[in-house]
Design a protein around this motif. Structure first.
Motif, PDB file in Angstrom:
ATOM      1  N   LEU A   1       0.628  -1.243  -0.197  1.00  0.00           N
ATOM      2  CA  LEU A   1      -0.045  -0.115  -0.033  1.00  0.00           C
ATOM      3  C   LEU A   1       0.873   1.197  -0.004  1.00  0.00           C
ATOM      4  O   LEU A   1       1.746   1.522   0.933  1.00  0.00           O
ATOM      5  CB  LEU A   1      -0.965   0.206   1.424  1.00  0.00           C
ATOM      6  CG  LEU A   1      -1.734   1.130   1.226  1.00  0.00           C
ATOM      7  CD1 LEU A   1      -2.902   1.401   0.239  1.00  0.00           C
ATOM      8  CD2 LEU A   1      -2.593   1.200   2.689  1.00  0.00           C
ATOM      9  N   GLU A   2       0.797   1.991  -0.913  1.00  0.00           N
ATOM     10  CA  GLU A   2       1.754   3.043  -1.196  1.00  0.00           C
ATOM     11  C   GLU A   2       0.965   4.233  -0.439  1.00  0.00           C
ATOM     12  O   GLU A   2      -0.166   4.828  -0.842  1.00  0.00           O
ATOM     13  CB  GLU A   2       2.030   3.687  -2.694  1.00  0.00           C
ATOM     14  CG  GLU A   2       3.147   4.587  -2.697  1.00  0.00           C
ATOM     15  CD  GLU A   2       3.219   4.883  -4.267  1.00  0.00           C
ATOM     16  OE1 GLU A   2       3.942   5.862  -4.668  1.00  0.00           O
ATOM     17  OE2 GLU A   2       2.874   4.147  -5.178  1.00  0.00           O
ATOM     18  N   ILE A   3       1.706   5.055   0.550  1.00  0.00           N
ATOM     19  CA  ILE A   3       1.460   6.051   1.412  1.00  0.00           C
ATOM     20  C   ILE A   3       1.739   7.279   0.886  1.00  0.00           C
ATOM     21  O   ILE A   3       3.064   7.498   0.812  1.00  0.00           O
ATOM     22  CB  ILE A   3       1.594   5.889   2.824  1.00  0.00           C
ATOM     23  CG1 ILE A   3       0.841   4.391   3.178  1.00  0.00           C
ATOM     24  CG2 ILE A   3       1.064   7.031   3.637  1.00  0.00           C
ATOM     25  CD1 ILE A   3      -0.542   4.221   3.058  1.00  0.00           C
ATOM     26  N   ASP A   4       0.971   8.378   0.497  1.00  0.00           N
ATOM     27  CA  ASP A   4       1.519   9.842   0.068  1.00  0.00           C
ATOM     28  C   ASP A   4       1.450  10.747   1.093  1.00  0.00           C
ATOM     29  O   ASP A   4       2.242  11.391   1.340  1.00  0.00           O
ATOM     30  CB  ASP A   4       0.348  10.159  -0.813  1.00  0.00           C
ATOM     31  CG  ASP A   4       0.740  11.458  -1.596  1.00  0.00           C
ATOM     32  OD1 ASP A   4       2.025  11.616  -2.186  1.00  0.00           O
ATOM     33  OD2 ASP A   4       0.289  12.417  -1.472  1.00  0.00           O
ATOM     34  N   ARG A   5       0.487  10.436   1.905  1.00  0.00           N
ATOM     35  CA  ARG A   5       0.048  11.259   3.235  1.00  0.00           C
ATOM     36  C   ARG A   5      -0.590  10.617   4.154  1.00  0.00           C
ATOM     37  O   ARG A   5      -1.403   9.717   4.185  1.00  0.00           O
ATOM     38  CB  ARG A   5      -0.355  12.844   3.161  1.00  0.00           C
ATOM     39  CG  ARG A   5      -1.775  12.870   2.275  1.00  0.00           C
ATOM     40  CD  ARG A   5      -2.123  13.992   1.710  1.00  0.00           C
ATOM     41  NE  ARG A   5      -3.470  14.201   1.258  1.00  0.00           N
ATOM     42  CZ  ARG A   5      -4.556  14.147   1.772  1.00  0.00           C
ATOM     43  NH1 ARG A   5      -4.507  14.705   3.033  1.00  0.00           N
ATOM     44  NH2 ARG A   5      -5.694  14.327   1.161  1.00  0.00           N
ATOM     45  N   ALA A   6      -0.930  11.355   5.409  1.00  0.00           N
ATOM     46  CA  ALA A   6      -1.550  10.895   6.493  1.00  0.00           C
ATOM     47  C   ALA A   6      -2.155  12.141   7.428  1.00  0.00           C
ATOM     48  O   ALA A   6      -1.520  12.962   7.503  1.00  0.00           O
ATOM     49  CB  ALA A   6      -0.871  10.077   7.378  1.00  0.00           C
ATOM     50  N   GLU A   7      -3.411  11.825   7.906  1.00  0.00           N
ATOM     51  CA  GLU A   7      -4.193  12.937   8.623  1.00  0.00           C
ATOM     52  C   GLU A   7      -5.143  12.455   9.623  1.00  0.00           C
ATOM     53  O   GLU A   7      -6.026  11.582   9.092  1.00  0.00           O
ATOM     54  CB  GLU A   7      -4.770  14.022   7.931  1.00  0.00           C
ATOM     55  CG  GLU A   7      -4.840  15.368   8.645  1.00  0.00           C
ATOM     56  CD  GLU A   7      -3.784  16.091   8.735  1.00  0.00           C
ATOM     57  OE1 GLU A   7      -3.732  16.508   9.880  1.00  0.00           O
ATOM     58  OE2 GLU A   7      -2.800  16.196   8.022  1.00  0.00           O
ATOM     59  N   GLY A   8      -5.161  12.463  10.817  1.00  0.00           N
ATOM     60  CA  GLY A   8      -6.336  12.075  11.693  1.00  0.00           C
ATOM     61  C   GLY A   8      -6.422  10.528  11.744  1.00  0.00           C
ATOM     62  O   GLY A   8      -5.150   9.836  11.959  1.00  0.00           O
ATOM     63  N   MET A   9      -7.285   9.973  11.343  1.00  0.00           N
ATOM     64  CA  MET A   9      -7.783   8.522  11.231  1.00  0.00           C
ATOM     65  C   MET A   9      -7.395   7.964  10.082  1.00  0.00           C
ATOM     66  O   MET A   9      -7.262   6.901   9.806  1.00  0.00           O
ATOM     67  CB  MET A   9      -9.153   8.385  11.438  1.00  0.00           C
ATOM     68  CG  MET A   9      -9.769   8.675  13.207  1.00  0.00           C
ATOM     69  SD  MET A   9      -9.005   7.182  13.999  1.00  0.00           S
ATOM     70  CE  MET A   9      -9.589   5.929  13.144  1.00  0.00           C
TER      71      MET A   9
ATOM     72  N   GLY B   1      -5.124  10.061  -3.793  1.00  0.00           N
ATOM     73  CA  GLY B   1      -5.965  10.644  -2.859  1.00  0.00           C
ATOM     74  C   GLY B   1      -7.049   9.629  -2.226  1.00  0.00           C
ATOM     75  O   GLY B   1      -8.020  10.290  -1.332  1.00  0.00           O
ATOM     76  N   LYS B   2      -7.024   8.384  -2.479  1.00  0.00           N
ATOM     77  CA  LYS B   2      -7.950   7.456  -1.901  1.00  0.00           C
ATOM     78  C   LYS B   2      -7.639   7.375  -0.328  1.00  0.00           C
ATOM     79  O   LYS B   2      -6.432   7.148   0.122  1.00  0.00           O
ATOM     80  CB  LYS B   2      -7.768   6.223  -2.320  1.00  0.00           C
ATOM     81  CG  LYS B   2      -8.832   5.134  -1.676  1.00  0.00           C
ATOM     82  CD  LYS B   2      -8.737   3.663  -2.449  1.00  0.00           C
ATOM     83  CE  LYS B   2      -9.591   2.538  -1.684  1.00  0.00           C
ATOM     84  NZ  LYS B   2      -9.589   1.332  -2.232  1.00  0.00           N
ATOM     85  N   PRO B   3      -8.867   7.661   0.751  1.00  0.00           N
ATOM     86  CA  PRO B   3      -8.469   7.529   1.972  1.00  0.00           C
ATOM     87  C   PRO B   3      -8.542   5.981   2.485  1.00  0.00           C
ATOM     88  O   PRO B   3      -9.369   5.281   2.039  1.00  0.00           O
ATOM     89  CB  PRO B   3      -9.577   8.460   2.676  1.00  0.00           C
ATOM     90  CG  PRO B   3     -10.547   8.114   1.497  1.00  0.00           C
ATOM     91  CD  PRO B   3     -10.031   8.070   0.337  1.00  0.00           C
ATOM     92  N   TYR B   4      -7.843   5.512   3.455  1.00  0.00           N
ATOM     93  CA  TYR B   4      -7.723   4.422   4.079  1.00  0.00           C
ATOM     94  C   TYR B   4      -8.022   4.606   5.645  1.00  0.00           C
ATOM     95  O   TYR B   4      -7.045   5.383   6.038  1.00  0.00           O
ATOM     96  CB  TYR B   4      -6.599   3.646   3.890  1.00  0.00           C
ATOM     97  CG  TYR B   4      -6.413   3.342   2.349  1.00  0.00           C
ATOM     98  CD1 TYR B   4      -6.733   1.729   1.968  1.00  0.00           C
ATOM     99  CD2 TYR B   4      -5.874   4.070   1.587  1.00  0.00           C
ATOM    100  CE1 TYR B   4      -6.684   1.371   0.688  1.00  0.00           C
ATOM    101  CE2 TYR B   4      -5.713   3.764   0.254  1.00  0.00           C
ATOM    102  CZ  TYR B   4      -6.259   2.258  -0.201  1.00  0.00           C
ATOM    103  OH  TYR B   4      -5.892   1.822  -1.418  1.00  0.00           O
ATOM    104  N   LEU B   5      -8.979   4.481   6.360  1.00  0.00           N
ATOM    105  CA  LEU B   5      -9.258   4.501   7.705  1.00  0.00           C
ATOM    106  C   LEU B   5      -8.241   3.457   8.464  1.00  0.00           C
ATOM    107  O   LEU B   5      -8.324   2.283   8.266  1.00  0.00           O
ATOM    108  CB  LEU B   5     -10.793   4.160   8.189  1.00  0.00           C
ATOM    109  CG  LEU B   5     -11.009   4.530   9.541  1.00  0.00           C
ATOM    110  CD1 LEU B   5     -12.361   4.866   9.682  1.00  0.00           C
ATOM    111  CD2 LEU B   5     -10.816   3.396  10.361  1.00  0.00           C
TER     112      LEU B   5
END
Length: 393
Positions: free
Chosen positions: A21-29, A36-40
């Protein structure tokens, strides 16, 4: 080259099939991929991000410390304000005589330091650990691991390790005057969340005291509010001789510690001096982040809300294919009966934008350990995704 190709070509592997899973950024949950797809994040980086990702107070503390200084000298020689303020605040939250803090970089380093401390203080060599516990992967910490599936290839490891069953009262007789320390997780995490039964921890405390062995409690996964109190042992009416901390301690920065009385801890400073040393342990930036993390936990209702959120997960996670839900606050194991079922649900959830995992010594259960900031609406959505994944089996 694409980052995924570079990942496969240059990063040392830990498994044959990483999630990739390629992570570009993170915030909160949430974690976000490059599209830009969010993953909780339902596992908080394995019980690390208790305040979620990039909490504003933690970020501000990091930035403020970056503007002052970073590394200065190996740990333990200079008086550094982030270190002493963090140690003071930690000691204020802990019962006597837990007042002396040795800062390290990770949980496994906390384990290693505590093992040395116990041997040095007692003059004994034997260490007792519980089966199906996880205390780290360095050679000393790995010596505590049983079964040996993850360690056999690296034997011989440390001698003098005895393994007993968790929650077994008669097994405590194996703790003797030859035992330097007993190391036990307050809640066994990697066995799929197993809490102490009855007065087991009290009997363990009594046995250690009777034979002069140190009791080391590992709260690397369950510390800093995860179980509904700042430290899990507060719920069981005992005080350890040594406490291990890490994971959620740094608010996302690499941070760990072992804590004991001044009397016990001072033995590392003489005969010989520098009995335990670390270059980057207690790094000022990490300590500043950890201080802000702890202050925030104390100033907000997140820890007090854990039990209600735990209850909501239990209420919603009802399905014929769920055999059991075991929990200690917001550390939960959803027993699905097989590793195949767990992996299918994990991958289904990932496709829907929900991150989960399994357990090292319980591959039949799905891990839930979200940031403590998770909302009721996010719990409802996450449970809905899990139930849909079970329907798809």
């Amino acid at each position: 080259m694409h980052p995924r190709q570079l990942f496969l070509q240059h990063l040392a592997p830990t498994s044959p099939n990483p999630l990739m899973l390629e992570i570009d950024r993170a915030e909160g949950m949430y974690l976000y991929d490059p599209a830009g797809k969010p993953y909780l994040d339902l596992i908080a980086g394995i019980s690390v991000s208790n305040l979620g990702h990039r909490h504003p107070r933690v970020l501000a503390a990091i930035q403020g410390q970056l503007d002052r200084y970073m590394h200065t000298l190996v740990y333990g020689e200079y008086v550094l304000d982030p270190q002493v303020q963090l140690a003071r605040l930690l000691a204020e939250q802990l019962p006597a005589p837990l007042e002396s803090v040795y800062f390290v970089n990770s949980g496994t380093e906390a384990t290693e330091g505590a093992m040395k401390l116990a041997k040095r203080y007692t003059g004994r060599a034997e260490i007792v650990a519980c089966k199906r516990a996880y205390h780290g992967s360095t050679q000393g910490a790995a010596s505590l691991m049983w079964p040996k599936d993850f360690t056999q290839a690296y034997h011989p490891l440390l001698p003098g390790i005895r393994h007993i069953e968790f929650n077994c009262a008669w097994c405590l007789e194996q703790i003797t005057e030859n035992t330097a320390a007993v190391i036990v997780e307050t809640v066994q995490a990697e066995w799929g969340v197993r809490k102490p039964i009855g007065n087991y921890l009290q009997k363990l405390r009594e046995r250690c005291t009777a034979v002069g062995a140190l009791l080391i409690l590992d709260e690397i996964q369950v510390g800093f509010g995860r179980t509904g109190s700042l430290f899990a042992f507060e719920q069981y009416g005992i005080v350890p001789d040594v406490l291990l901390l890490a994971k959620a301690m740094g608010g996302g920065m690499p941070m760990g510690a072992f804590v004991a009385s001044r009397e016990i801890m001072q033995v590392l400073s003489e005969n010989p001096i520098l009995g335990h040393i670390t270059t980057f342990g207690g790094h000022p930036v990490c300590c500043a982040a950890a201080l802000a993390n702890l202050q925030t936990l104390l100033d907000t209702p997140y820890v007090a809300e854990v039990k209600a959120k735990e209850a909501l997960f239990h209420k919603l996670l009802q399905h014929p294919k769920i055999l059991e839900v075991r929990s200690a606050g917001l550390l939960m194991a959803v027993d699905l009966g097989s590793f195949d079922a767990v992996m299918k649900v994990i991958h289904y959830c990932l496709e829907q934008g929900l991150i989960s995992d399994w357990f090292l010594f319980n591959a039949e259960s799905m891990r839930i350990a979200p940031p403590l900031i998770i909302s009721e609406q996010e719990i409802e959505w996450a449970c809905g995704v899990i139930l849909a994944g079970l329907d798809a089996l």
